[in-house]
Design an enzyme around this catalytic site. Structure first.
Site, mmCIF file in Angstrom:
data_model
loop_
_atom_site.group_PDB
_atom_site.id
_atom_site.type_symbol
_atom_site.label_atom_id
_atom_site.label_comp_id
_atom_site.label_asym_id
_atom_site.label_seq_id
_atom_site.Cartn_x
_atom_site.Cartn_y
_atom_site.Cartn_z
ATOM 1 N N ASP A 31 -8.528 0.026 -7.441
ATOM 2 C CA ASP A 31 -8.116 1.155 -6.641
ATOM 3 C C ASP A 31 -7.257 2.225 -7.807
ATOM 4 O O ASP A 31 -6.558 2.108 -8.536
ATOM 5 C CB ASP A 31 -6.654 0.692 -5.911
ATOM 6 C CG ASP A 31 -7.336 0.005 -4.536
ATOM 7 O OD1 ASP A 31 -8.565 -0.194 -4.474
ATOM 8 O OD2 ASP A 31 -6.344 -0.439 -3.628
ATOM 9 N N ASP B 227 -10.155 0.594 8.664
ATOM 10 C CA ASP B 227 -9.103 0.234 8.441
ATOM 11 C C ASP B 227 -8.219 -0.008 9.674
ATOM 12 O O ASP B 227 -7.838 0.978 10.277
ATOM 13 C CB ASP B 227 -8.264 1.264 7.411
ATOM 14 C CG ASP B 227 -9.193 1.328 6.127
ATOM 15 O OD1 ASP B 227 -9.997 0.353 5.664
ATOM 16 O OD2 ASP B 227 -9.252 2.442 5.430
#
Length: 243
Positions: free
Chosen positions: A8, A129
């Site tokens: 990330d 998500d």
């Protein structure tokens, strides 16, 4: 079954967030390309990349870091974060990304996914998500009224290569994968599902395998790998025997 190590990217560095909160970022490596190389050398066969700044800003922000990673590895990478139009999708595919993940844009503009799948077959994944079972967008800042199943069903016939299902409530918190919800989703659709959010140990992977769900393509691991809670060789050995 594939185990995807996650990188990330925030401000050019390799970080992990807790519950998707940008102000709760832990820097694990300030050289993302070196981290990607280390994952390849550890035996991983596919890397999961996220441009966190891009997810919040709606456009690529950590492009230089992504390009340095792509130049450093020979294994495929999938990338999400800030990918909201066909031009950006095409740019990343041309630069060497194997699979592009559309998140917010998939919710707000489903036609983009359909068009992208038609133009780039097998190269488009959708990132769904969930917070409390509802789909979240804009770097998880906005929660919609749509359930993950509602959203996934819209892409059933689009030719999506995979759905990456992340449980935000567990992400970065090492609470264990939400296996029940992942299996429910995989059983309900024909698109392969990748589990994400909360993977904490080899036990999670054993439970995922024990669920015996052919629709699950694999799982993503971030913090557990960086913290040393998940041993790469042990995990890869476990998963290599699983289709």
């Amino acid at each position: 079954m594939i185990l995807f190590p996650a990188i990330d990217l925030k401000d050019g560095q390799c970080v992990r967030l807790v519950h998707g909160l940008m102000d709760q970022a832990t820097v694990f490596n300030d050289d993302p390309a070196a981290q990607a190389r280390a994952f390849e050398e550890a035996g991983f066969e596919y890397i999961h990349l996220v441009d966190l700044n891009g997810a919040f800003e709606g456009k690529p922000v950590n492009a230089a870091a992504v390009e340095s990673i792509l130049a450093a590895i020979s294994i495929p990478a999938q990338l999400g974060g800030g990918i909201r139009d066909l031009a950006t999708i095409e740019m990343w595919l041309e630069k060497g990304v194997r699979r592009v993940i559309i998140g917010t844009a998939a919710v707000k503009n489903p036609a983009l996914v359909i068009e992208a799948c038609r133009k780039f077959p097998g190269r488009i994944a959708v990132g769904l998500d969930a917070k409390g079972g509802r789909v979240a967008t804009e770097g998880w800042a906005d929660v919609s009224d749509l359930t993950v199943l509602d959203m996934a069903g819209r892409f059933e016939d689009a030719g999506v290569a995979a759905i990456i299902y992340t449980d935000i409530d567990r992400d970065g918190a090492l609470q264990g994968l939400n296996i029940e919800a992942t299996v429910s989703l995989a059983d309900a659709i024909s698109i392969p599902v990748i589990a994400s959010g909360g993977l904490s140990s080899i036990e999670d992977l054993k439970k995922l395998i024990a669920a015996n769900c052919s629709g699950i393509e694999g799982a993503i691991s971030g913090r557990a790998l960086y913290d040393g809670r998940l041993d790469p060789s042990e995990a890869l050995k476990l998963l290599r025997g699983v289709a």
